[in-house]
Every structure is written in C-alpha cells, then in structure tokens.
Design an enzyme around this catalytic site. Structure first.
Site, PDB file in Angstrom:
ATOM      1  N   TYR A 155     -40.001 -18.292 -41.535  1.00 22.72           N
ATOM      2  CA  TYR A 155     -39.304 -18.207 -40.376  1.00 22.72           C
ATOM      3  C   TYR A 155     -40.000 -18.247 -38.939  1.00 22.72           C
ATOM      4  O   TYR A 155     -39.391 -17.907 -37.942  1.00 22.72           O
ATOM      5  CB  TYR A 155     -38.481 -16.649 -40.507  1.00 22.72           C
ATOM      6  CG  TYR A 155     -37.622 -16.365 -41.611  1.00 22.72           C
ATOM      7  CD1 TYR A 155     -37.594 -17.317 -42.758  1.00 22.72           C
ATOM      8  CD2 TYR A 155     -36.645 -15.432 -41.726  1.00 22.72           C
ATOM      9  CE1 TYR A 155     -36.915 -17.104 -43.898  1.00 22.72           C
ATOM     10  CE2 TYR A 155     -35.865 -15.360 -42.745  1.00 22.72           C
ATOM     11  CZ  TYR A 155     -35.870 -16.168 -43.850  1.00 22.72           C
ATOM     12  OH  TYR A 155     -34.859 -16.130 -44.753  1.00 22.72           O
ATOM     13  N   LYS A 205     -45.483 -15.017 -54.851  1.00 26.33           N
ATOM     14  CA  LYS A 205     -45.507 -15.914 -55.828  1.00 26.33           C
ATOM     15  C   LYS A 205     -46.946 -16.568 -55.915  1.00 26.33           C
ATOM     16  O   LYS A 205     -47.007 -18.074 -55.701  1.00 26.33           O
ATOM     17  CB  LYS A 205     -44.290 -16.931 -55.484  1.00 26.33           C
ATOM     18  CG  LYS A 205     -44.094 -18.133 -56.340  1.00 26.33           C
ATOM     19  CD  LYS A 205     -43.138 -17.724 -57.505  1.00 26.33           C
ATOM     20  CE  LYS A 205     -42.892 -18.684 -58.527  1.00 26.33           C
ATOM     21  NZ  LYS A 205     -41.995 -18.664 -59.763  1.00 26.33           N
ATOM     22  N   ASP A 249     -39.292 -14.424 -58.417  1.00 30.25           N
ATOM     23  CA  ASP A 249     -38.040 -14.800 -59.142  1.00 30.25           C
ATOM     24  C   ASP A 249     -37.858 -13.670 -60.473  1.00 30.25           C
ATOM     25  O   ASP A 249     -36.840 -13.232 -60.469  1.00 30.25           O
ATOM     26  CB  ASP A 249     -38.506 -16.219 -59.867  1.00 30.25           C
ATOM     27  CG  ASP A 249     -39.883 -16.354 -60.521  1.00 30.25           C
ATOM     28  OD1 ASP A 249     -40.501 -15.702 -60.484  1.00 30.25           O
ATOM     29  OD2 ASP A 249     -40.158 -17.518 -61.097  1.00 30.25           O
ATOM     30  N   ASP A 259     -36.022 -11.202 -47.461  1.00 25.24           N
ATOM     31  CA  ASP A 259     -34.509 -11.633 -46.913  1.00 25.24           C
ATOM     32  C   ASP A 259     -33.471 -11.507 -48.262  1.00 25.24           C
ATOM     33  O   ASP A 259     -32.555 -10.811 -48.480  1.00 25.24           O
ATOM     34  CB  ASP A 259     -34.698 -12.813 -46.222  1.00 25.24           C
ATOM     35  CG  ASP A 259     -33.123 -12.806 -45.425  1.00 25.24           C
ATOM     36  OD1 ASP A 259     -32.367 -12.081 -45.420  1.00 25.24           O
ATOM     37  OD2 ASP A 259     -33.154 -14.160 -44.936  1.00 25.24           O
ATOM     38  N   ASP A 318     -31.009  -8.763 -49.754  1.00 28.34           N
ATOM     39  CA  ASP A 318     -29.428  -8.993 -50.029  1.00 28.34           C
ATOM     40  C   ASP A 318     -28.984  -8.860 -51.411  1.00 28.34           C
ATOM     41  O   ASP A 318     -27.963  -8.112 -51.823  1.00 28.34           O
ATOM     42  CB  ASP A 318     -29.175 -10.096 -49.732  1.00 28.34           C
ATOM     43  CG  ASP A 318     -28.728 -10.209 -48.016  1.00 28.34           C
ATOM     44  OD1 ASP A 318     -29.381  -9.514 -47.153  1.00 28.34           O
ATOM     45  OD2 ASP A 318     -27.892 -11.066 -47.447  1.00 28.34           O
TER      46      ASP A 318
HETATM   47 MG    MG Z   1     -30.346 -11.523 -44.916  1.00 28.07          MG
END
Ligand code: MG
Ligand code: NAI
Length: 347
Positions: free
Chosen positions: A130, A180, A219, A243, A247
């Site tokens: 980001y 990861k 994962d 992120d 969610d």
């Molecule tokens: Mg989000």
C-alpha cells in the site's frame, strides 16, 4: 478537562451513523471528561463541491485541537477521478495511525454459550504494497507492471508491540503472526522475525512472557478462520494480508453494520466503522448505527476509558440480544434513530 473529539461523517450513511455515535458518547455523562465535538469536512461529496477530498483545515484541527476522532465512511468512485484520492488513506498517513485494530466477535453471544468467534485483527496500516509505488513498463512480451512492497523493522516492531499489548490484556493471551515467508522470505521474513522479537525488547521487560505465539501462512489462515475460528485470539499481519483477513473475519459474524475498528498511533486514535458509505441505503434512515457506536467505544477504551467503553458495548449487546429493535440488515424494521435511542436507554 475536556475530551476533544473530531467528527468526520464524510459520505453517505456516515452522516447517519456518526451522529448516533456522538449521542452514545454524550449519554456516558460524567464517566468521561466532558466531550467537545468538532464537526469536520472530508470525502467524495465534499470533493465534488470543493475540489479537495481532505481539506487542510480538517487535518489541522485534528492535529492541533483534537484528542481523537470518529470517521464515517468515504465513497470511492470506481473509475479513476483526476485529483481525487481517498481521505481516509491520507488521514492514516497524516496522523501516523499505524495500527488498524478490528475486534470480531460473534453476534451477541450469550454469557452461557461459549462464543466461537472472539478475535482481534491487528493490521499494519502504513506500508507493504500500500505504499502505492507502481510502475508500468513495456518489455519484450508486452506490458509489465511492478509494485514495491515495503516492510520495515520499525513498522513491524511497533505493530508487533501493539499486537502483544492487546494479547496480554485478553483472557487467552494468544498471538498468531500471519505471513507468507515460505515464499517471500525477505519481506515477510523481516516482519515475522521482528514481531517475534518484541517480547525480548528491553521496553517489554518480561511483561509479555505470558503471551503464547503461533504462526500461520496467510492462505491457510483464511482456510482455518472459516473452519475453526475459535483457534484465533489476536492476529497480527502486514497491511495487505491484514486487509483481507479482517474483511474475511467480518464475514464470519454477519452484517457489516456491526463491526467497529480503530486506527491508532502513538498520539492519536480514530474510530471507524468497517462498512462503507452504503449508497444503496443512504438517506433512508435505516443504516445500522451499531458499528459506529462500537467504534466510539473502542476509541474510548484505547484512550484509557475502559469502563465507559464497556457501558456502551454492553448496551449494544443487550439491544442485539433482545432482538426487537434492529435495522433491516439484521432482519428488523427499526430506523437508525430507534436503535440509537434503545442503546442510549441501556447506557
Ligand atoms: Mg478492506
Ligand atoms: P458498503 O460497506 O458501503 O456496503 C455493502 C453492503 O452492506 C450494502 O448493501 C450496504 O447497504 C450494507 N451496509 C453497509 N453498512 C451498513 C450499515 N451500517 N447498515 C446497514 N447496511 C449496511 O460497501 P460497498 O457497497 O462495497 O461500497 C460503497 C462505497 O463505500 C464505495 O464507494 C466504497 O469505495 C466505499 N467504501 C468505503 C470504506 C471506508 O470508508 N473505509 C470501506 C468500504 C467501502
């Protein structure tokens, strides 16, 4: 003394749920310092009128006048609009709000039944992919796009400290580091090693020794989150994984209208419901105010007003469990104001 709170409704249902959160804070009476509110502009609607998404005055008032803030939601156009960039992303940067903290709890677990989802996602909020350093070039076989992924020791250490501090204050005291590093051994390796090293730092001084630490590849973490969410207590992750995980975790407990978060730094905290501006229901007075109200509670707890926060949270739990006065997203037919009034009564 007073508690100075910036209010940034921004777009859509932000204008409906932020006033509800304000009322919940006012209902606390003298259990917190007298609140003083600063109503501030930002968002896509403001951009369309004035040509800026985050006016300088909003940033200055937050930095110079406020102890904390509540942010509603922004609408982001799906096509790129010249000159527009998300004010929430800019605010996180301007105020150095490096931790995004999102507790996810099963909807109104009763005291008797063992809740099976009770976790907190702690997401690094400032770097990873980001940093938005993307370049497009043309190679021998066509276009090539590259993005820089930045992981620093400093940011990993401070998010690690935040996560350990949260874990040590919870009954289970368990932290899972999401990464990861089997594939990205340099970047995720640095994140993982740095977070792991937090309890050994001098400033931790034995304080975090009770926290058990596990690791999980991102994962399989999503897989296990859906199959056995009860194994997680606190999860800490770099920005992109955080992120997605947060969610995904939100999906485990139903309506987006229930889930709060805070963006926290060393000197400022901003509450923010997880949902967006919900253009499909904006202006109809049916937005669920509970995520925003819970965000106010999280903000207050972060500032050290744990009892006040608990009063708000218990009031919300009672209203959900009671089940009679809820907005349509939870199967009810009540208006935003009715649900808010019900919460205020319980506070
Ligand atoms: Mg989000
Ligand atoms: P959304 O969260 O706004 O809405 C998704 C669905 O959930 C909609 O059907 C909406 O009606 C419902 N919903 C959300 N919050 C609710 C609430 N409090 N009460 C009742 N129902 C609720 O996500 P969507 O539709 O993907 O995005 C809409 C706009 O919001 C977009 O412009 C998007 O960019 C923006 N957005 C902003 C966020 C932020 O400010 N942090 C986060 C997510 C989206």
């Amino acid at each position: 003394s007073t508690l100075k709170i910036g209010l940034i409704p921004a777009d859509g249902i932000g204008h409906e749920v932020i006033p509800a959160a304000k009322e919940a804070i006012l209902a606390l009476g003298s259990s917190i310092p007298k609140p003083e509110f600063f109503l501030l502009d930002a968002g896509f609607e403001y951009f369309k009128r004035k040509g800026v998404a985050l006016p300088e005055e909003t940033v200055q008032v937050l930095k110079n006048e406020c102890d904390c803030a509540l942010f509603g939601a922004v609408s982001s156009p799906s096509r790129k609009v010249v000159g527009y960039s998300s004010p929430i992303v800019a605010l996180r940067k301007e105020l150095d709000l490096y931790a995004n903290i999102r507790p996810v709890i099963a909807v109104a677990p009763t005291p008797e039944e063992k809740p099976n989802v009770d976790l907190v996602v702690v997401r690094e909020n400032t770097e990873c992919l980001y940093v938005k350093q993307e370049v497009l070039t043309t190679g021998k076989h066509g276009k090539e796009a590259r993005a820089t992924r930045l992981i620093t020791e400093r940011a990993s250490r401070r998010i690690g400290q935040t996560a350990f501090d949260i874990a040590v204050g919870r009954p289970r005291k368990h932290l899972t580091i999401i990464h990861k590093s089997n594939v990205l051994s340099v970047t995720d390796g640095l994140f993982r090693e740095t977070v792991r090293g937090v309890p050994a730092l001098p400033e931790s001084a034995g304080r975090l020794d009770d926290v058990t630490v596990a690791e999980q590849l991102v994962d399989s973490a999503v897989y296990r989150l859906f199959r056995e969410p009860q194994i997680y207590d606190v999860m800490v992750a770099p920005n992109l994984y955080g992120d997605i995980i947060s969610d995904a975790a939100a999906a485990l407990v139903g309506s987006l209208g229930l889930i709060p978060s805070i963006n926290a730094g060393d000197t400022f905290v901003m509450g923010e419901p997880v949902h967006g501006s919900a253009p499909d229901i904006a202006g109809k007075s049916i937005a669920n105010p509970l995520a925003a109200i819970r965000s106010a509670a999280l903000m207050l707890r972060h500032l050290g007003y744990g009892d006040a926060a608990a009063r708000i949270e218990n009031a919300v739990d009672i209203v959900i469990r009671d089940g009679r006065i809820l907005t349509p997203d939870l199967g009810g037919s009540a208006k935003t104001q009715d649900v808010t009034a019900e919460v205020l009564k319980r506070i």
